[in-house]
Design a protein around this motif. Structure first.
Motif, mmCIF file in Angstrom:
data_model
loop_
_atom_site.group_PDB
_atom_site.id
_atom_site.type_symbol
_atom_site.label_atom_id
_atom_site.label_comp_id
_atom_site.label_asym_id
_atom_site.label_seq_id
_atom_site.Cartn_x
_atom_site.Cartn_y
_atom_site.Cartn_z
ATOM 1 N N ASP A 1 0.784 -1.238 0.000
ATOM 2 C CA ASP A 1 0.000 0.000 0.000
ATOM 3 C C ASP A 1 0.815 1.287 0.000
ATOM 4 O O ASP A 1 1.966 1.296 0.358
ATOM 5 C CB ASP A 1 -0.861 0.033 1.266
ATOM 6 N N ASP B 1 2.323 -7.436 -3.197
ATOM 7 C CA ASP B 1 1.152 -8.054 -2.636
ATOM 8 C C ASP B 1 1.553 -9.490 -2.278
ATOM 9 O O ASP B 1 1.950 -10.246 -3.155
ATOM 10 C CB ASP B 1 0.082 -8.061 -3.740
ATOM 11 N N ASP C 1 -4.222 -5.572 -8.301
ATOM 12 C CA ASP C 1 -3.757 -5.324 -6.932
ATOM 13 C C ASP C 1 -4.643 -4.294 -6.229
ATOM 14 O O ASP C 1 -4.976 -4.422 -5.059
ATOM 15 C CB ASP C 1 -2.306 -4.818 -6.929
ATOM 16 N N LYS C 2 -5.007 -3.264 -6.979
ATOM 17 C CA LYS C 2 -5.873 -2.215 -6.417
ATOM 18 C C LYS C 2 -7.218 -2.826 -6.002
ATOM 19 O O LYS C 2 -7.767 -2.510 -4.951
ATOM 20 C CB LYS C 2 -6.060 -1.118 -7.482
ATOM 21 N N THR D 1 -6.923 -4.742 -2.852
ATOM 22 C CA THR D 1 -6.816 -3.807 -1.727
ATOM 23 C C THR D 1 -8.195 -3.248 -1.374
ATOM 24 O O THR D 1 -8.564 -3.169 -0.204
ATOM 25 C CB THR D 1 -5.848 -2.658 -2.097
ATOM 26 N N LYS E 1 -10.278 -3.730 2.071
ATOM 27 C CA LYS E 1 -10.612 -2.526 2.836
ATOM 28 C C LYS E 1 -12.102 -2.489 3.209
ATOM 29 O O LYS E 1 -12.448 -2.177 4.325
ATOM 30 C CB LYS E 1 -10.249 -1.321 1.957
#
Ligand SMILES: [Zn+2]
Length: 346
Positions: A62, A109, A334-335, A338, A342
């Motif tokens: 991150d 990651d 990857d985003k 994440t 979250k």
């Protein structure tokens, strides 16, 4: 710097009989892999580098956001303005604190394809993540390679920690056989987190690291410690009797299901749609009522029996009862992972 002067910075730690000069030398020769450099991770890295571990590999995927600064102790406003990855910003700060420790930032990651390599040369693995999938991966890798690791987790005002010595104490799956279903446990985004509980849990983990690395195995915590700083609860749950009694898929049957990919997320970019599918393999179905309650303060939620739609910032989530999600607004895998971690969990 002469060896004497170099050692002098640890004099108060060496004067503590549990560590001593011999323990300090062992620390200086040790290698640690720290998975995650957020709330728990920054407190852990700070303690380990000040305490003089030899080599610290710091892994995080991150970047730093302003809302991290309330609890992630190695970061400041300057790091946010510079848009630095957490592992890199932490490593710069740690180099200024103790330049004799070799800190190796890794911006990646963690997944089943790279974890064995990331931990293979470590004497100890530390869990600084807020992610169940990575914890089960760490557990599989640690049991497979016979390496100790220290679990820690926090949410809201409570947290817990346990130390896993493969073959000697129960592993994570002996105690928690399955991860909670996505959305069930809440995330820091949905339930919040207080910085004091983070500091407490990470401080327990760091102390366990010192015991393991200095060879003081008789001092190691062999229970599950649970603390709630708001409700004034401090509990120790006996887990030692579980060793060998539960038919643990990981440490007894040596089926490494997270490493092998039988469990966990399978993420694919949906070509030409600016969307990513995150397919979570979860045994239990998502509880849309509970998830909607958590998410409705953060964005717009609508749901029926078949799907839950959630809009936040420029992202559109469509979640299915089996844990699968399509996230529109990014084609970056990857985003998307994440974002899933979250808002939904894991
Ligand atoms: Zn086990």
């Amino acid at each position: 710097m002469s060896a004497g002067i170099e050692l002098d910075r640890y004099s108060r730690q060496m004067r503590f009989p549990g560590i001593g000069e011999a323990g300090q030398h062992r620390l200086l020769e040790s290698r640690v892999t720290l998975c995650g450099c957020g709330a728990l991770g920054t407190v852990l890295a700070n303690a380990l580098v000040r305490g003089g571990v030899g080599h610290l590999r710091l892994i995080d995927r991150d970047f730093i956001e302003t809302n991290n600064l309330q609890r992630q102790v190695l970061f400041d406003e300057h790091d946010v303005a510079e848009n630095l990855p957490k592992a890199e910003a932490a490593s710069r700060k740690l180099a200024a604190i103790n330049s004799s420790v070799h800190v190796e930032p890794v911006v990646t990651d963690i997944d089943r394809t790279n974890i064995l390599e990331l931990v293979s040369d470590a004497d100890l693995i530390l869990d600084g993540t807020d992610n169940f999938e990575i914890r089960y991966l760490i557990n599989d890798a640690a049991v497979k390679l016979g390496k100790p690791w220290v679990y820690g987790g926090c949410i809201g005002s409570h947290g817990q920690t346990m130390t896993i010595l493969p073959g000697e104490t129960p592993c994570l799956r002996c105690v928690f056989e399955a991860a909670p279903a996505p959305g069930e446990a809440g995330t820091c985004e949905t339930a919040g987190v207080l910085s004091p509980i983070v500091n407490i849990v990470a401080s327990y983990q760091a102390t366990e690291a010192f015991k393991i690395l200095t060879g003081r195995r008789e001092q190691i915590n062999r229970e599950l410690i649970y603390i709630d700083v708001w409700e004034n609860v401090h509990r120790k749950i006996k887990i030692a009797p579980l060793l060998g009694k539960v038919d643990c898929p990981c440490c007894k049957r040596r089926h490494f299901e997270w490493l092998d990919g039988a469990h966990g997320a399978h993420t694919t970019s949906l070509c030409g749609r600016n969307a990513v599918q995150v397919a979570h393999r979860s045994a239990s179905r998502l509880n849309f009522d509970g998830l909607a309650r958590q998410l409705e303060t953060l964005g717009t939620v609508t749901y029926n029996r078949f799907m839950l739609k959630f809009q936040v910032d420029s992202y559109d989530f469509t979640l299915f009862p089996d844990g699968r999600a399509i996230i529109k607004g990014t084609s970056d895998v990857d985003k998307a992972r994440t974002l899933y971690a979250k808002y939904v969990g894991h």
